[in-house]
Design an enzyme around this catalytic site. Structure first.
Site, PDB file in Angstrom:
ATOM      1  N   ASP A  37      50.342  32.863  43.013  1.00 38.40           N
ATOM      2  CA  ASP A  37      49.940  31.458  43.084  1.00 38.40           C
ATOM      3  C   ASP A  37      48.451  31.299  43.385  1.00 38.40           C
ATOM      4  O   ASP A  37      47.816  32.174  43.978  1.00 38.40           O
ATOM      5  CB  ASP A  37      50.736  30.732  44.172  1.00 38.40           C
ATOM      6  CG  ASP A  37      52.134  30.365  43.724  1.00 38.40           C
ATOM      7  OD1 ASP A  37      52.516  30.800  42.620  1.00 38.40           O
ATOM      8  OD2 ASP A  37      52.844  29.669  44.474  1.00 38.40           O
ATOM      9  N   HIS A  95      50.360  25.110  38.355  1.00 37.67           N
ATOM     10  CA  HIS A  95      50.438  24.924  39.808  1.00 37.67           C
ATOM     11  C   HIS A  95      49.628  23.696  40.206  1.00 37.67           C
ATOM     12  O   HIS A  95      49.059  23.656  41.291  1.00 37.67           O
ATOM     13  CB  HIS A  95      49.916  26.180  40.503  1.00 37.67           C
ATOM     14  CG  HIS A  95      50.371  26.346  41.919  1.00 37.67           C
ATOM     15  ND1 HIS A  95      51.674  26.146  42.323  1.00 37.67           N
ATOM     16  CD2 HIS A  95      49.691  26.708  43.033  1.00 37.67           C
ATOM     17  CE1 HIS A  95      51.778  26.382  43.623  1.00 37.67           C
ATOM     18  NE2 HIS A  95      50.580  26.719  44.076  1.00 37.67           N
ATOM     19  N   HIS A 112      45.985  21.072  43.558  1.00 35.03           N
ATOM     20  CA  HIS A 112      46.865  21.650  44.584  1.00 35.03           C
ATOM     21  C   HIS A 112      47.240  20.658  45.696  1.00 35.03           C
ATOM     22  O   HIS A 112      47.206  20.994  46.882  1.00 35.03           O
ATOM     23  CB  HIS A 112      46.197  22.885  45.212  1.00 35.03           C
ATOM     24  CG  HIS A 112      47.180  23.826  45.844  1.00 35.03           C
ATOM     25  ND1 HIS A 112      47.591  23.714  47.166  1.00 35.03           N
ATOM     26  CD2 HIS A 112      47.831  24.908  45.342  1.00 35.03           C
ATOM     27  CE1 HIS A 112      48.448  24.679  47.447  1.00 35.03           C
ATOM     28  NE2 HIS A 112      48.610  25.429  46.358  1.00 35.03           N
ATOM     29  N   HIS A 157      50.032  35.899  46.344  1.00 35.69           N
ATOM     30  CA  HIS A 157      48.878  35.043  46.033  1.00 35.69           C
ATOM     31  C   HIS A 157      47.727  35.896  45.540  1.00 35.69           C
ATOM     32  O   HIS A 157      47.443  36.962  46.110  1.00 35.69           O
ATOM     33  CB  HIS A 157      48.437  34.248  47.268  1.00 35.69           C
ATOM     34  CG  HIS A 157      49.442  33.239  47.731  1.00 35.69           C
ATOM     35  ND1 HIS A 157      50.526  33.572  48.509  1.00 35.69           N
ATOM     36  CD2 HIS A 157      49.541  31.896  47.508  1.00 35.69           C
ATOM     37  CE1 HIS A 157      51.249  32.480  48.762  1.00 35.69           C
ATOM     38  NE2 HIS A 157      50.680  31.457  48.152  1.00 35.69           N
TER      39      HIS A 157
END
Length: 696
Positions: A78, A129, A133, A231
């Protein structure tokens, strides 16, 4: 049409700032994170099901979930891509011939297009994503749609693909769905997105240590399929990279295969190529964003230059204006008193409304004068009014219209005395103006004197703005330039010259539309001193409408640029001309052209800050600038012995009036650069300034 180009330029710069802000998550950045709430609306089979939720098409009313098959692992990353950590993660995956899923943000995509292309080229799967964010539980449907659409646009621009795979920011496993984020899943599903939560959260963003990350990635049930969260951006991911190697080796040793979400579920690829308009729109978006990213340092540099010039000008004013004020208070500062008569020249073209007021003010002068009115081909009966007044000290010269420089040259040729005072036909003098104006000629080295031009019709808002500008931007400037001995302009409304100095430089020239600036620079370059006589006040009728103000300032700006260009060789000259060229001319260019031309950047960043970043900090900074401007203005008003109540309109002047002056200056610059010609534009006068205001 005159506003279109400047306003379009400002709009383009604002768009560039917004695009750059999007790519750095400054714009629309929302740091709120929703707390878990009730799960009354979430179907039980989703809470206990697999990590992939399908709320698309036939499943819109009743979403279903899917599990990763046994002995199958999907590695997902991510928040990237990161130029520092994503390449290292890709290197590990490539070494083991593993494909994974990368859930990218639109902001990081625009900043790292090559990495997106590398991810796609290596056979990995990309999911969305969002762009900035945010926690989508707090966002409206329009904001959610915008977040997804902009990310798709970015993906199309850098890799020519769209993706139907989505992961909400701040998400974990499916059991964490609640009444706040479940509607988000249904909404994105209705728009064609497959939502991927996780089975195993390594919490690598907390940097718990390599062993803890590896331990958290291991399946809770031996042989169970897993969708693992790691991540590749958002901080130091050294532990993630090291742990990734161990996770792969350990799970491969247990017989697991690694693949992507689409492959694990036996579904069609999540990524599809885009063509036509979508592709070119994406490329345009990425291109504009890249321009914005590379342009911002230039804009910031120019903003810093504006700040440096403004603060530098303020500092010079604060230091040098008191020096001039103390010097001007000394009696006999220029030498013996000047008592010889002088000639006052009044060039007039269609000044019917004002000429009588001008001459009546001169009739009240306490200094011996002769007055020559040069009627430059007026068509409104100006000359007839002068003749009807039949004032004994006034001579009238009628001539064919040839412009103000030719009228003044005719007056100089007819003048009886060695000192000539020049004033406009719409200006009134105080009784002491001429006496105060000529006293500096007691010093034989002084060739010209600038008087104190003041706005007489200051009761309107536009008049008050010009009043502030005259006191602060003109007269305080002249104090500074006087101390430096580089006064660039003697105002046409009130100035005086030695005839000897005028003859030495060839008289008034019509090479420019700012003959007053042109002659001043010429006299300075010839070695004469020019000083400012603050008590020699003249009251002029300023433009009463925005249209008239535009016409006047357009001519002033364009003419001043012409004069600067005409005298450009002074920069490399020797003697007095070189001193002016290397001190005065750069100051005039920097303070009179560069600083005001770039000043809208302050307002641009102000607008950007209020709309998209920290509004309170931005307004506080702007308020500090206005406070400093107000303090300097108050000091200028005090030096000029003016009542400061007009300063109440200063904040509005900074917002409205300054922008108008910027547009005028930009238009003048464009005209100058393109070689355009500007005609003299006569302003319509009302004659409302009949005498010096009582408050003076």
């Amino acid at each position: 049409m005159r506003f279109v180009m400047p306003l379009s330029l400002l709009a383009c710069l604002l768009v560039l700032l917004v695009l750059r802000g999007l790519s750095t998550n400054e714009v629309f950045h929302d740091t709120r994170i929703a707390e878990s709430v009730d799960k009354t609306t979430v179907p039980e089979d989703l809470l206990t099901g697999g990590p992939v939720i399908d709320a698309r098409g036939d499943h819109k009313a009743n979403p279903v979930s899917y599990r990763i098959p046994d002995k199958t692992v999907v590695l997902s990353f991510d928040d990237g891509p990161s130029p520092e950590w994503t390449p290292k993660i890709l290197s590990v995956l490539k070494a083991h011939d593993i494909r994974a899923d990368f859930f990218v943000t639109g902001a990081m995509t625009t900043r790292n297009p090559e990495l997106i292309r590398q991810i796609v080229g290596d056979g990995h799967e990309i999911g969305l994503h969002t762009f900035t964010h945010p926690d989508l539980a707090f966002q409206s449907h329009s904001r959610i749609g915008w977040e997804l659409a902009q990310t798709q646009l970015a993906l199309a621009g850098v890799a020519g693909v769209h993706s139907s795979l989505f992961r909400p920011p701040y998400s974990s496993n499916a059991s964490a769905m609640d009444d706040w984020n479940y509607p988000v899943i249904k909404y994105v599903g209705a728009h064609g997105y497959l939502t991927a939560f996780i089975d195993r959260d390594t919490d690598d963003w907390k940097r718990p240590g390599v062993e803890e990350i590896v331990k958290a990635a291991m399946p809770s049930t031996p042989g169970a399929g897993e969708l693992i969260l790691l991540h590749d951006a958002g901080g130091d991911r050294a532990e993630t990279v090291e742990a990734l190697e161990q996770i792969i080796v350990k799970l491969q040793g247990e017989g697991y295969r690694f693949t992507t979400i689409s492959d694990a579920l036996g579904a069609s690829p999540a990524m599809v190529p885009v063509h036509g308009f979508q592709l070119w729109a994406g490329k345009g978006f990425i291109g504009a964003t890249q321009v914005a990213v590379y342009t911002l340092p230039l804009l910031v540099g120019l903003l810093a230059l504006v700040g440096f010039l403004n603060f530098g000008r303020f500092a010079l004013m604060i230091v040098l204006a008191p020096v001039h004020a103390r010097r001007s208070k000394r009696q006999g500062a220029w030498g013996p008193p000047v008592t010889e008569p002088v000639t006052v020249l009044v060039p007039a073209y269609n000044e019917r409304e004002c000429i009588a007021n001008t001459l009546n003010s001169l009739a009240a002068s306490d200094y011996p004068i002769e007055v020559i009115v040069i009627d430059d081909g007026s068509t409104d009966g100006t000359a007839d009014i002068v003749e009807e007044m039949d004032l004994p000290f006034v001579r009238l010269i009628r001539k064919v219209n040839g412009g103000k420089p030719s009228a003044l040259n005719a007056g100089v040729a007819a003048a009886s005395y060695d000192i000539v005072v020049m004033m406009d036909g719409d200006t009134v003098f105080e009784p002491s103006t001429v006496r105060e104006l000529v006293q500096p000629f007691g010093d034989p080295g002084i060739g010209a004197v600038a008087g104190n031009a003041k706005v007489g019709n200051r009761d309107s808002l536009i008049g008050a703005w010009q009043h502030i500008e005259y006191v602060l931007g003109h007269n305080l400037d002249r104090r500074m330039y006087d101390v430096l001995n580089v006064i660039p302009t003697i105002p046409g409304a009130v100035g005086a010259f030695r005839k000897e100095a005028l003859r030495a430089v060839g008289g008034m020239s019509d090479d420019t539309l700012a003959e007053d600036t042109d002659i001043t620079m010429a006299v300075l370059s010839d070695g004469w001193r020019i000083v400012y006589a603050e008590r020699a006040r003249a009251w002029t009728e300023a433009p009463a409408s925005l249209q008239q103000l535009w016409s006047q300032r357009y001519r002033w700006s364009y003419g001043s640029m012409q004069a600067m260009w005409k005298h450009r060789r002074a920069v490399i000259a020797r003697g007095p001309a070189g001193r002016f060229g290397r001190i005065g001319l750069p100051l005039v260019v920097l303070f009179g052209v560069v600083a005001p031309l770039l000043a809208p950047l302050v307002d641009l960043f102000l607008l950007y800050g209020i709309l998209f970043t920290d509004a309170s900090l931005t307004l506080a900074s702007w308020g500090g600038f206005i406070a400093m401007q107000a303090l300097l203005s108050w000091y200028a008003f005090r030096l000029d012995r003016e009542k400061p109540w007009h300063l109440i309109s200063l904040p509005l002047q900074q917002v409205v009036y300054r922008q108008l002056m910027y547009i005028v200056l930009l238009q003048s610059t464009i005209t100058a650069l393109t070689g355009g010609r500007l005609r003299w534009q006569k302003l319509r006068r009302t004659g409302e300034v009949a005498a010096a205001p009582v408050e003076a």
